[in-house]
Write a protein that holds these residues in place. Structure first.
Motif, PDB file in Angstrom:
ATOM      1  N   ALA A  26       0.841  -1.194   0.000  1.00 41.93           N
ATOM      2  CA  ALA A  26       0.000   0.000   0.000  1.00 41.93           C
ATOM      3  C   ALA A  26       0.875   1.243   0.000  1.00 41.93           C
ATOM      4  N   MET A  27       0.386   2.294  -0.643  1.00 38.03           N
ATOM      5  CA  MET A  27       1.104   3.574  -0.683  1.00 38.03           C
ATOM      6  C   MET A  27       0.108   4.686  -0.931  1.00 38.03           C
ATOM      7  N   PRO A  28       0.479   5.944  -0.600  1.00 39.70           N
ATOM      8  CA  PRO A  28      -0.417   7.071  -0.859  1.00 39.70           C
ATOM      9  C   PRO A  28      -0.550   7.323  -2.366  1.00 39.70           C
ATOM     10  N   VAL A  29      -1.675   7.896  -2.756  1.00 36.27           N
ATOM     11  CA  VAL A  29      -1.924   8.219  -4.163  1.00 36.27           C
ATOM     12  C   VAL A  29      -0.767   9.037  -4.739  1.00 36.27           C
ATOM     13  N   LYS A  30      -0.322  10.073  -4.012  1.00 38.68           N
ATOM     14  CA  LYS A  30       0.714  10.951  -4.569  1.00 38.68           C
ATOM     15  C   LYS A  30       2.005  10.187  -4.853  1.00 38.68           C
ATOM     16  N   LEU A  31       2.376   9.219  -4.024  1.00 43.09           N
ATOM     17  CA  LEU A  31       3.583   8.434  -4.263  1.00 43.09           C
ATOM     18  C   LEU A  31       3.405   7.535  -5.489  1.00 43.09           C
ATOM     19  N   LEU A  32       2.236   6.935  -5.617  1.00 46.86           N
ATOM     20  CA  LEU A  32       1.971   6.099  -6.782  1.00 46.86           C
ATOM     21  C   LEU A  32       2.099   6.909  -8.072  1.00 46.86           C
ATOM     22  N   LEU A  33       1.546   8.121  -8.076  1.00 45.51           N
ATOM     23  CA  LEU A  33       1.634   8.969  -9.262  1.00 45.51           C
ATOM     24  C   LEU A  33       3.065   9.393  -9.530  1.00 45.51           C
ATOM     25  N   GLN A  34       3.803   9.744  -8.486  1.00 43.80           N
ATOM     26  CA  GLN A  34       5.206  10.137  -8.654  1.00 43.80           C
ATOM     27  C   GLN A  34       6.030   8.999  -9.241  1.00 43.80           C
ATOM     28  N   LYS A  35       5.728   7.770  -8.854  1.00 40.51           N
ATOM     29  CA  LYS A  35       6.472   6.612  -9.346  1.00 40.51           C
ATOM     30  C   LYS A  35       6.259   6.376 -10.840  1.00 40.51           C
ATOM     31  N   GLN A  36       5.240   7.009 -11.416  1.00 36.91           N
ATOM     32  CA  GLN A  36       4.994   6.853 -12.851  1.00 36.91           C
ATOM     33  C   GLN A  36       5.909   7.752 -13.682  1.00 36.91           C
ATOM     34  N   GLY A  37       6.644   8.630 -13.007  1.00 36.43           N
ATOM     35  CA  GLY A  37       7.655   9.452 -13.671  1.00 36.43           C
ATOM     36  C   GLY A  37       7.094  10.417 -14.698  1.00 36.43           C
ATOM     37  N   ARG A  38       7.781  10.508 -15.818  1.00 36.45           N
ATOM     38  CA  ARG A  38       7.466  11.465 -16.876  1.00 36.45           C
ATOM     39  C   ARG A  38       6.027  11.335 -17.357  1.00 36.45           C
ATOM     40  N   LYS A  39       5.520  10.134 -17.391  1.00 37.17           N
ATOM     41  CA  LYS A  39       4.167   9.899 -17.897  1.00 37.17           C
ATOM     42  C   LYS A  39       3.120  10.754 -17.201  1.00 37.17           C
ATOM     43  N   LEU A  40       3.242  10.916 -15.892  1.00 43.21           N
ATOM     44  CA  LEU A  40       2.249  11.669 -15.126  1.00 43.21           C
ATOM     45  C   LEU A  40       2.828  12.909 -14.451  1.00 43.21           C
ATOM     46  N   ARG A  41       3.949  13.386 -14.948  1.00 46.19           N
ATOM     47  CA  ARG A  41       4.611  14.543 -14.319  1.00 46.19           C
ATOM     48  C   ARG A  41       3.679  15.750 -14.223  1.00 46.19           C
ATOM     49  N   GLN A  42       2.965  16.077 -15.301  1.00 50.21           N
ATOM     50  CA  GLN A  42       2.087  17.249 -15.277  1.00 50.21           C
ATOM     51  C   GLN A  42       0.875  17.023 -14.379  1.00 50.21           C
ATOM     52  N   VAL A  43       0.362  15.809 -14.357  1.00 50.31           N
ATOM     53  CA  VAL A  43      -0.761  15.491 -13.475  1.00 50.31           C
ATOM     54  C   VAL A  43      -0.314  15.616 -12.017  1.00 50.31           C
ATOM     55  N   THR A  44       0.892  15.123 -11.721  1.00 47.96           N
ATOM     56  CA  THR A  44       1.438  15.228 -10.368  1.00 47.96           C
ATOM     57  C   THR A  44       1.597  16.687  -9.961  1.00 47.96           C
ATOM     58  N   ARG A  45       2.039  17.524 -10.902  1.00 52.65           N
ATOM     59  CA  ARG A  45       2.190  18.963 -10.621  1.00 52.65           C
ATOM     60  C   ARG A  45       0.827  19.577 -10.288  1.00 52.65           C
ATOM     61  N   LEU A  46      -0.195  19.243 -11.076  1.00 56.75           N
ATOM     62  CA  LEU A  46      -1.533  19.766 -10.809  1.00 56.75           C
ATOM     63  C   LEU A  46      -2.061  19.271  -9.459  1.00 56.75           C
ATOM     64  N   LEU A  47      -1.754  18.053  -9.110  1.00 56.56           N
ATOM     65  CA  LEU A  47      -2.159  17.504  -7.811  1.00 56.56           C
ATOM     66  C   LEU A  47      -1.530  18.318  -6.679  1.00 56.56           C
ATOM     67  N   ARG A  48      -0.243  18.619  -6.819  1.00 55.57           N
ATOM     68  CA  ARG A  48       0.459  19.433  -5.820  1.00 55.57           C
ATOM     69  C   ARG A  48      -0.180  20.812  -5.681  1.00 55.57           C
ATOM     70  N   GLU A  49      -0.653  21.355  -6.807  1.00 56.26           N
ATOM     71  CA  GLU A  49      -1.270  22.685  -6.812  1.00 56.26           C
ATOM     72  C   GLU A  49      -2.746  22.638  -6.400  1.00 56.26           C
ATOM     73  N   LYS A  50      -3.220  21.464  -6.002  1.00 55.58           N
ATOM     74  CA  LYS A  50      -4.608  21.271  -5.562  1.00 55.58           C
ATOM     75  C   LYS A  50      -5.606  21.557  -6.684  1.00 55.58           C
ATOM     76  N   LYS A  51      -5.249  21.200  -7.918  1.00 56.75           N
ATOM     77  CA  LYS A  51      -6.119  21.410  -9.071  1.00 56.75           C
ATOM     78  C   LYS A  51      -6.646  20.097  -9.641  1.00 56.75           C
ATOM     79  N   VAL A  52      -6.491  19.023  -8.882  1.00 57.59           N
ATOM     80  CA  VAL A  52      -6.983  17.715  -9.318  1.00 57.59           C
ATOM     81  C   VAL A  52      -7.804  17.104  -8.191  1.00 57.59           C
ATOM     82  N   MET A  53      -8.991  16.618  -8.540  1.00 58.23           N
ATOM     83  CA  MET A  53      -9.805  15.892  -7.576  1.00 58.23           C
ATOM     84  C   MET A  53      -9.493  14.402  -7.713  1.00 58.23           C
ATOM     85  N   VAL A  54      -9.380  13.730  -6.580  1.00 57.21           N
ATOM     86  CA  VAL A  54      -9.027  12.311  -6.546  1.00 57.21           C
ATOM     87  C   VAL A  54     -10.198  11.503  -6.003  1.00 57.21           C
TER      88      VAL A  54
END
Length: 92
Positions: A26-54
């Protein structure tokens, strides 16, 4: 396996709208997304900026929600994001 669905104007750097990830523990959503690297880099950035609903398994969640093998994650941009804000230039 965890399935991640990108909704609204979100997509991977390769233009995909969904992807599957294998996890051992088990891991937090943000870590799972970060582990996807370049593929989800922009999505991860939006998550950090609180612009993505999970959501996890169709329930509202947060970036700190623990996910487990078999879970389904949905991510959708909010905060007035439009196609102009998430178009091809967004993935520079």
């Amino acid at each position: 396996m965890i399935n991640i669905s990108l909704m609204g104007q979100l997509e991977t750097a390769d233009g995909e709208r969904s992807l599957a990830c294998e996890i051992e523990d088990a891991m937090p959503v943000k870590l799972l997304l970060q582990k996807q690297g370049r593929k989800l880099r922009q999505v991860t950035r939006l998550l950090r900026e609180k612009k993505v609903m999970v959501t996890v398994n169709r329930r509202v969640a947060s970036e700190d929600t623990q996910v487990y093998d078999g879970d389904e994650i949905s991510l959708v941009a909010h905060d007035g994001m439009s196609t102009k804000g998430l178009g091809p230039s967004f993935y520079e």
